[in-house]
Enzyme design. Structure first.
Site, short mmCIF file in Angstrom:
data_model
loop_
_atom_site.label_atom_id
_atom_site.label_comp_id
_atom_site.label_asym_id
_atom_site.label_seq_id
_atom_site.Cartn_x
_atom_site.Cartn_y
_atom_site.Cartn_z
N CYS A 192 -1.05 -0.83 7.39
CA CYS A 192 -1.98 -1.84 7.85
C CYS A 192 -1.17 -3.19 7.20
CB CYS A 192 -3.49 -2.02 7.17
SG CYS A 192 -4.16 -0.34 7.91
N GLY A 236 -1.02 1.68 3.53
CA GLY A 236 -0.46 2.91 3.13
C GLY A 236 -0.91 4.09 3.57
N ASP A 269 -8.09 8.51 3.96
CA ASP A 269 -7.71 8.16 2.62
C ASP A 269 -8.08 6.77 2.12
OD1 ASP A 269 -5.95 6.94 4.03
OD2 ASP A 269 -4.11 7.31 3.13
#
Length: 614
Positions: A2, A78, A102
């Site tokens: 992102c 990430g 995540d």
């Protein structure tokens, strides 16, 4: 993957400045084409663009969670490769989750452990997290700096983002460049000094750094550094450890809820990652791996072997795809495409980069994106395992400067007299080299050769590798493609950095210990193929195209580039017979065509970004 941006301001009510936040966030649309979000409070504004990879339906950002009257807001770029283990541990401690992404794992990890959570992460990441009770912003970047984080510190204000363009969209950040920035562009570049943002007001959070931003200021600390440690394992034991670490790393990074592929050049590094991926897919019943390669029109006619590129890739790619049974996609680009993409590549970096090496990668990633959202790439193996020729040449080891800066004097001669006197280019590069060397930790009793090789490894990992990681992040994210780099797993880097050079070159071969660790994974001929870098075009049409365009800029007379360079000398170079050489005659990393293309990018940058030199 992102892109994110935002700012802290203790002197104003940011809820009245939402349009600025929207504009900053919009600059990162290419990094996150799937979704957009903002969150704003009186003193904190956060913006995010999302590329959905894990749990596309539920991982929207900024992600907000509340607990005990405290509000936590996260923007993140990430992947956490140990998210499943972290999630299980957090659940055992009473934490509950509403998604499978995540992002939530990272946010809840902070809620449980505070800033020390970063020490538990295995992955590539940059993030900013607002804690309303503490009234502070916590920021961090992964250990090797795979994901970018730029910021600007001003009186009562802290502005940040994944790329410079996001910060430049804020009225308080100006596109100004001083002597340090010019030195980075003309002497250090493209191997930009870590922490230097080129623009006067921009700084970069270093790999392995985190910071807390509150009313008292910005408090930066290292949670990780590359450390020197003794290594006692035998060659065979070391090879087994390297092989096991790499296998574990690749398998962790193959997790994705969207189509995934590998980049394959037929070299040792990409072939190893592809083979490990194929084996894992077979074991887990996930079907056939797709592979992608890049080449150029008529490269087979014009290729000439040299130290940095001893042989062509095409036959080796065919060897590996046939051996592994992958579904292969070969991308071939022509000169007009490469030249045309120079401008877009510069915009992706927000500054000049690696010329055609950047533009071809951007084109390559755009084609890959049509078939996949995530790619596995072999970046960093040469820096970590010592694969470049300069690891093995006495002149580079004893040069007293960066091995990629041996031609700094030639580059300095291309500057105008005024600029050279202002930025003092050779002194600047010398100071940056001494800064880097001073960071190296040596173990007691190391002999001179061991010290040299440790120093060379450190320079490559901390100074040259970030250049390639920055390039890969910026070119891939410019088209919304996530690229994962297994060789940058910090466990592997820590281990290999401390392998003695005699063991690292087992079998008297560059990257010998990696080759030994991969025995049984690759065919013998591929396993012991000489290193060959990312391919460049050797077509003389490319030289003619960029030379003609540069001469047009020189002849135009109005370019902002002209006061900065020695126009007469560059014109002579462009018109000389030496310009036709595709060998790296202009230093270690820049051929004649690359020099001309790079100067074209500088011209584009100065014009487009309305750069003020002061």
């Amino acid at each position: 993957m992102c892109g994110f941006t935002g700012w802290i301001d203790w002197t104003a009510d940011l809820t009245k400045q939402s349009i600025i936040l929207e504009n900053m966030t919009a600059t990162l649309a290419n990094r996150g084409p799937d979704a957009s979000g903002t969150w704003i409070s009186p003193h904190c504004a956060l913006g995010h663009r999302r590329l959905s990879v894990i749990d596309p339906a539920n991982g929207a950002q900024p992600m907000v969670r509340t607990a005990d009257d405290d509000t936590y807001v996260l923007v993140y770029n990430g992947e956490l490769y140990n998210a499943p283990e972290l999630k299980r541990e957090l659940e055992s401690r009473g934490r509950r989750f509403t998604t499978t992404c995540d992002t939530e794992v990272l946010l809840v990890a902070y809620m449980e452990w505070g800033p020390s959570c970063v020490e538990r992460f295995n992955g590539i990441f940059a993030f900013a997290l607002w804690d309303s009770r503490e009234e502070h912003l916590f920021i961090a970047r992964d250990r090797l700096g795979v994901k970018p984080f730029f910021f600007s510190r001003q009186l009562g204000r802290f502005i940040f983002g994944s790329e410079p363009k996001a910060l430049l969209a804020h009225p308080a950040v100006k596109p100004e460049v001083g002597p340090e920035g010019l030195a980075e562009i003309f002497i250090v570049g493209p191997a930009r000094t870590p922490g230097v943002g080129v623009y006067r007001d921009l700084t970069e959070l270093l790999p392995g750094q985190c910071a807390t931003v509150n009313r008292a200021g910005v408090h930066v600390s290292h949670y990780w550094k590359l450390e020197s440690r003794p290594h006692a394992e035998t060659v065979d034991e070391t090879a087994r450890t390297v092989g096991a670490l790499l296998k574990d790393t690749v398998e962790r990074q193959l997790v994705s809820d969207v189509p995934l592929c590998t980049l394959l050049s037929g070299g040792l590094d990409s072939s190893a990652l592809t083979a490990l991926a194929v084996n894992y897919y077979k074991e887990t019943g996930q079907g056939t791996v797709h592979t992608f390669s890049v080449d150029y029109v008529d490269n087979d006619k014009h290729f000439k072997s040299h130290a940095f590129q001893p042989n062509a890739d095409a036959p080796w790619i065919e060897r590996m795809t046939s051996h592994l049974g992958t579904i292969h996609h070969a991308m071939v680009f022509d000169t007009p495409e490469l030249v045309g993409a120079l401008h877009e590549a510069m915009t992706a970096r927000d500054m000049p980069g690696m010329a055609d090496v950047d533009s071809s990668l951007l084109l390559f990633c755009r084609e890959i994106k049509k078939e996949a959202t995530v790619a596995i790439s072999g970046e960093a193996a040469d820096e970590i395992f010592g694969g470049y020729p300069w690891f093995h040449r006495e002149d580079a080891l004893n040069a007293g400067t960066f091995p990629w800066s041996l031609a700094a004097g030639m580059r300095a001669d291309l500057l105008s007299q005024d600029v050279a006197a202002w930025i003092r280019p050779l002194e600047y590069i010398g100071d940056r080299y001494l800064d880097a060397v001073a960071e190296v930790q040596h173990l007691p009793g190391e002999d001179e050769n061991t010290r040299k090789m440790r120093q060379m490894s450190y320079l490559n990992i901390t100074r040259f590798m970030p250049t390639l990681l920055d390039r890969k992040d910026r070119m891939s994210m410019a088209v919304g493609l996530e690229v994962r780099v297994p060789f940058c797993d910090h466990r592997l880097v820590e281990y290999v950095y401390n392998i003695p050079w005699a063991v690292k070159t087992a079998g008297d071969r560059e990257k010998g210990i990696l080759r030994k660790g991969l025995e049984g994974v690759l065919p013998h001929d591929v396993l012991y193929r000489k290193k060959s870098p990312y391919p460049k075009t050797h077509n003389p049409n490319y030289l003619n195209a960029v030379r003609t365009r540069l001469l047009d800029v020189l002849n135009e007379g109005t370019s902002p580039l002209l006061p900065l360079i020695n126009v007469k000398k560059i014109r002579q170079l462009a018109e000389s017979e030496a310009a036709s050489s595709n060998l790296p005659w202009f230093g270690q990393l820049m051929s004649g065509p690359q020099l001309f293309a790079y100067l074209l990018q500088v011209d584009m940058w100065l014009r487009d970004y309305k750069v003020s030199i002061r």
